[in-house]
Design an enzyme around this catalytic site. Sequence first.
Site, PDB file in Angstrom:
ATOM      1  N   LYS A   1       0.833  -1.212   0.000  1.00  0.00           N
ATOM      2  CA  LYS A   1       0.000   0.000   0.000  1.00  0.00           C
ATOM      3  C   LYS A   1       0.866   1.260   0.000  1.00  0.00           C
ATOM      4  CE  LYS A   1      -2.414  -2.706  -0.441  1.00  0.00           C
ATOM      5  NZ  LYS A   1      -2.490  -4.180  -0.334  1.00  0.00           N
TER       6      LYS A   1
ATOM      7  N   GLY B   1      -4.416 -11.864 -10.114  1.00  0.00           N
ATOM      8  CA  GLY B   1      -5.122 -11.818  -8.833  1.00  0.00           C
ATOM      9  C   GLY B   1      -4.785 -10.508  -8.135  1.00  0.00           C
TER      10      GLY B   1
ATOM     11  N   HIS C   1     -23.641  15.055   2.518  1.00  0.00           N
ATOM     12  CA  HIS C   1     -23.498  15.545   1.151  1.00  0.00           C
ATOM     13  C   HIS C   1     -22.479  16.674   1.127  1.00  0.00           C
ATOM     14  CE1 HIS C   1     -24.506  16.790  -2.885  1.00  0.00           C
ATOM     15  NE2 HIS C   1     -24.594  18.034  -2.442  1.00  0.00           N
TER      16      HIS C   1
HETATM   17  C1  FAD Z   1       1.931  -8.409  -1.596  1.00  0.00           C
HETATM   18  C2  FAD Z   1       0.820  -8.775  -0.641  1.00  0.00           C
HETATM   19  C3  FAD Z   1      -0.168  -7.850  -0.365  1.00  0.00           C
HETATM   20  C4  FAD Z   1      -1.183  -8.158   0.528  1.00  0.00           C
HETATM   21  N1  FAD Z   1      -2.136  -7.225   0.758  1.00  0.00           N
HETATM   22  C5  FAD Z   1      -3.136  -7.508   1.607  1.00  0.00           C
HETATM   23  C6  FAD Z   1      -4.119  -6.526   1.905  1.00  0.00           C
HETATM   24  O1  FAD Z   1      -4.079  -5.406   1.390  1.00  0.00           O
HETATM   25  N2  FAD Z   1      -5.101  -6.848   2.785  1.00  0.00           N
HETATM   26  C7  FAD Z   1      -5.172  -8.085   3.362  1.00  0.00           C
HETATM   27  O2  FAD Z   1      -6.092  -8.329   4.142  1.00  0.00           O
HETATM   28  N3  FAD Z   1      -4.255  -9.032   3.105  1.00  0.00           N
HETATM   29  C8  FAD Z   1      -3.240  -8.772   2.247  1.00  0.00           C
HETATM   30  N4  FAD Z   1      -2.285  -9.715   2.018  1.00  0.00           N
HETATM   31  C9  FAD Z   1      -2.403 -11.025   2.690  1.00  0.00           C
HETATM   32  C10 FAD Z   1      -1.914 -10.929   4.133  1.00  0.00           C
HETATM   33  O3  FAD Z   1      -0.581 -10.481   4.129  1.00  0.00           O
HETATM   34  C11 FAD Z   1      -2.028 -12.289   4.795  1.00  0.00           C
HETATM   35  O4  FAD Z   1      -3.365 -12.740   4.703  1.00  0.00           O
HETATM   36  C12 FAD Z   1      -1.652 -12.205   6.272  1.00  0.00           C
HETATM   37  O5  FAD Z   1      -0.342 -11.723   6.446  1.00  0.00           O
HETATM   38  C13 FAD Z   1      -1.764 -13.592   6.920  1.00  0.00           C
HETATM   39  O6  FAD Z   1      -1.487 -13.463   8.282  1.00  0.00           O
HETATM   40  P1  FAD Z   1      -0.958 -14.707   9.129  1.00  0.00           P
HETATM   41  O7  FAD Z   1      -0.697 -14.168  10.486  1.00  0.00           O
HETATM   42  O8  FAD Z   1      -1.867 -15.851   8.975  1.00  0.00           O
HETATM   43  O9  FAD Z   1       0.417 -15.154   8.446  1.00  0.00           O
HETATM   44  P2  FAD Z   1       1.739 -14.364   8.058  1.00  0.00           P
HETATM   45  O10 FAD Z   1       1.504 -12.924   7.936  1.00  0.00           O
HETATM   46  O11 FAD Z   1       2.301 -15.097   6.892  1.00  0.00           O
HETATM   47  O12 FAD Z   1       2.682 -14.552   9.334  1.00  0.00           O
HETATM   48  C14 FAD Z   1       3.167 -15.787   9.725  1.00  0.00           C
HETATM   49  C15 FAD Z   1       4.413 -15.562  10.560  1.00  0.00           C
HETATM   50  O13 FAD Z   1       4.782 -16.798  11.145  1.00  0.00           O
HETATM   51  C16 FAD Z   1       6.184 -17.003  11.012  1.00  0.00           C
HETATM   52  N5  FAD Z   1       6.409 -18.449  11.076  1.00  0.00           N
HETATM   53  C17 FAD Z   1       5.995 -19.401  10.205  1.00  0.00           C
HETATM   54  N6  FAD Z   1       6.313 -20.630  10.676  1.00  0.00           N
HETATM   55  C18 FAD Z   1       6.948 -20.433  11.857  1.00  0.00           C
HETATM   56  C19 FAD Z   1       7.506 -21.299  12.827  1.00  0.00           C
HETATM   57  N7  FAD Z   1       7.460 -22.626  12.679  1.00  0.00           N
HETATM   58  N8  FAD Z   1       8.072 -20.745  13.907  1.00  0.00           N
HETATM   59  C20 FAD Z   1       8.132 -19.401  14.085  1.00  0.00           C
HETATM   60  N9  FAD Z   1       7.603 -18.531  13.200  1.00  0.00           N
HETATM   61  C21 FAD Z   1       7.018 -19.050  12.108  1.00  0.00           C
HETATM   62  C22 FAD Z   1       6.507 -16.367   9.673  1.00  0.00           C
HETATM   63  O14 FAD Z   1       7.885 -16.034   9.594  1.00  0.00           O
HETATM   64  C23 FAD Z   1       5.631 -15.116   9.746  1.00  0.00           C
HETATM   65  O15 FAD Z   1       6.280 -14.074  10.421  1.00  0.00           O
HETATM   66  C24 FAD Z   1      -1.228  -9.429   1.153  1.00  0.00           C
HETATM   67  C25 FAD Z   1      -0.224 -10.362   0.902  1.00  0.00           C
HETATM   68  C26 FAD Z   1       0.796 -10.046   0.025  1.00  0.00           C
HETATM   69  C27 FAD Z   1       1.865 -11.046  -0.221  1.00  0.00           C
END
Ligand code: FAD
Length: 479
Positions: free
Chosen positions: A58, A195, A456
């Site tokens: 963003k 996408g 408005h």
């Molecule tokens: C370019 C891009 C743009 C995006 N834009 C948007 C948006 O505008 N709006 C939106 O809603 N979503 C957006 N997303 C999606 C969003 O980033 C994800 O849905 C979100 O980050 C998922 O959150 P999470 O906590 O499930 O996982 P993640 O954010 O992937 O975090 C997981 C964390 O766990 C850590 N981890 C993994 N396994 C282990 C382990 N075994 N031990 C310790 N640490 C571990 C990883 O290093 C990471 O830090 C975007 C994604 C991308 C790639």
Amino acid sequence: MSDKFDVIVIGGGPAGYHAAIRAAQLGLKTAVIDAFVGKDGKQALGGTCLNVGCIPSKALLDSSKQFYNLAHNLPAHGISVENAKVDLKTFIGRKEKIVKQFTGGVAQLFKANKITSYFGTGKLLGRDKSGGNAVEITGNDGEKQTISATNVILASGSVPIELPFAKFDNKFIIDNAGALELDAVPKRLGVIGAGVIGLELGSVWRRLGAEVTVLEALPDFLGTADADIAKVASKEFGKLGLNIKLGAKLTKAEVKKSEVQLTYNDKDGDHDIVVDKLLVAVGRRAYTDGLLAEDSGVKLDERGRIIVDEHCHTGVDGVWAVGDAVRGPMLAHKGFEEGMAVAEWIAGKAGHVNYDTIPWVIYTEPEIAWAGKTEKQLKEEGIPYKVGSFPFAAIGRAVAMNEAIGQVKMIAHAETDRILGVHMVGPGVSELIAECVVAMEFKGSAEDMARIIHAHPTLSEAVHEAALSVDKRAIHKGN
Ligand SMILES: Cc1cc2nc3c(=O)[nH]c(=O)nc-3n(C[C@H](O)[C@H](O)[C@H](O)COP(=O)(O)OP(=O)(O)OC[C@H]3O[C@@H](n4cnc5c(N)ncnc54)[C@H](O)[C@@H]3O)c2cc1C
């Protein structure tokens, strides 16, 4: 500090850090393990979203929009700027400052909430002698230690899907993180996948002058969005200069002499194109590498996602999973809600996630946003509906902004008038969708929305008029 906790969260992304903060607020002794390494080699909390996803993308979208507007929007306001240039170092540097501000912010929130933070990789081992769940941490320095908790929340997130014949080299064939880091505007950028990520990052580099070709294997553009909205978006992206080829399947990508030679196949046969950089954005997969000991009892589905029930419980006593690592849309705010709900369920409270009203937003220009069902889905489900729509071209504020593109479309049940879906393309719709989500969450009708006063002149009048239009009584257009 004792190494026995009420809650251990593995993964400090949006889903994990929301779970941890809510658990701590509820008085539970909480630890988070996260392995993400920032640019400075130190831990960077916030996962994909803060480091290489939502926030940095963003930031670049906003910077590139400002630049694009200089030539394409400001002249209509009588403002001209000659020889505008982009200093890419400042452009990328600004994004990095924002990332650091927010990842550091999560670390501070952990401190404020007395959450213990471990930097390393967590592995769920299974039940220990005390009846808790044991987790092995391999620190980023290689040191191992074991901690345990009554409850473990798996929030390991997702990683980009790699194509076997177009492997990431992070120089010529890049993923989302690479596309946020380019040190020069590529003359020709290829994007695989139309996408959300492909369209957003493709827009950034197109606005800075790259020739962008997007190859999408599916025949329909934005198949998950409402067809009317996708049609407007497709036309506008064409005007921006995104060359989107549908039904175009990449079959070969070879790096030769600092170029990427691509072959794709469509209904007319094989075609070759050459690009300077190739962004592969064909989707993301749940990441569980090294997360689970063989006998942890946690199961994965056929797509590698952690299997959970409707309460994000894995079926193993005290083990939960949230965010991108489980079923459902891969969106940060879906993970936020699951994380907080699980913390509440652990604390014996009534957590809640309504999967039917999750808003979707694409931060392109124009923006695209929706919540609820599309017309296609309602037809397939045999649900009777009526539709109202309103164009931004008839909204005074949008015209004053010189951004009078797109429309709001509201779909309500034909008999009960309950709002079933709202679909938008146009200026500021990422914000306008919020009031529709509220209305849907409260099971509101189109008439409810039509009777709510909207200021408005604002863009939100398009939502109001679309609601009026469901009952064929929009004021500023024929019905
Ligand atoms: C370019 C891009 C743009 C995006 N834009 C948007 C948006 O505008 N709006 C939106 O809603 N979503 C957006 N997303 C999606 C969003 O980033 C994800 O849905 C979100 O980050 C998922 O959150 P999470 O906590 O499930 O996982 P993640 O954010 O992937 O975090 C997981 C964390 O766990 C850590 N981890 C993994 N396994 C282990 C382990 N075994 N031990 C310790 N640490 C571990 C990883 O290093 C990471 O830090 C975007 C994604 C991308 C790639």
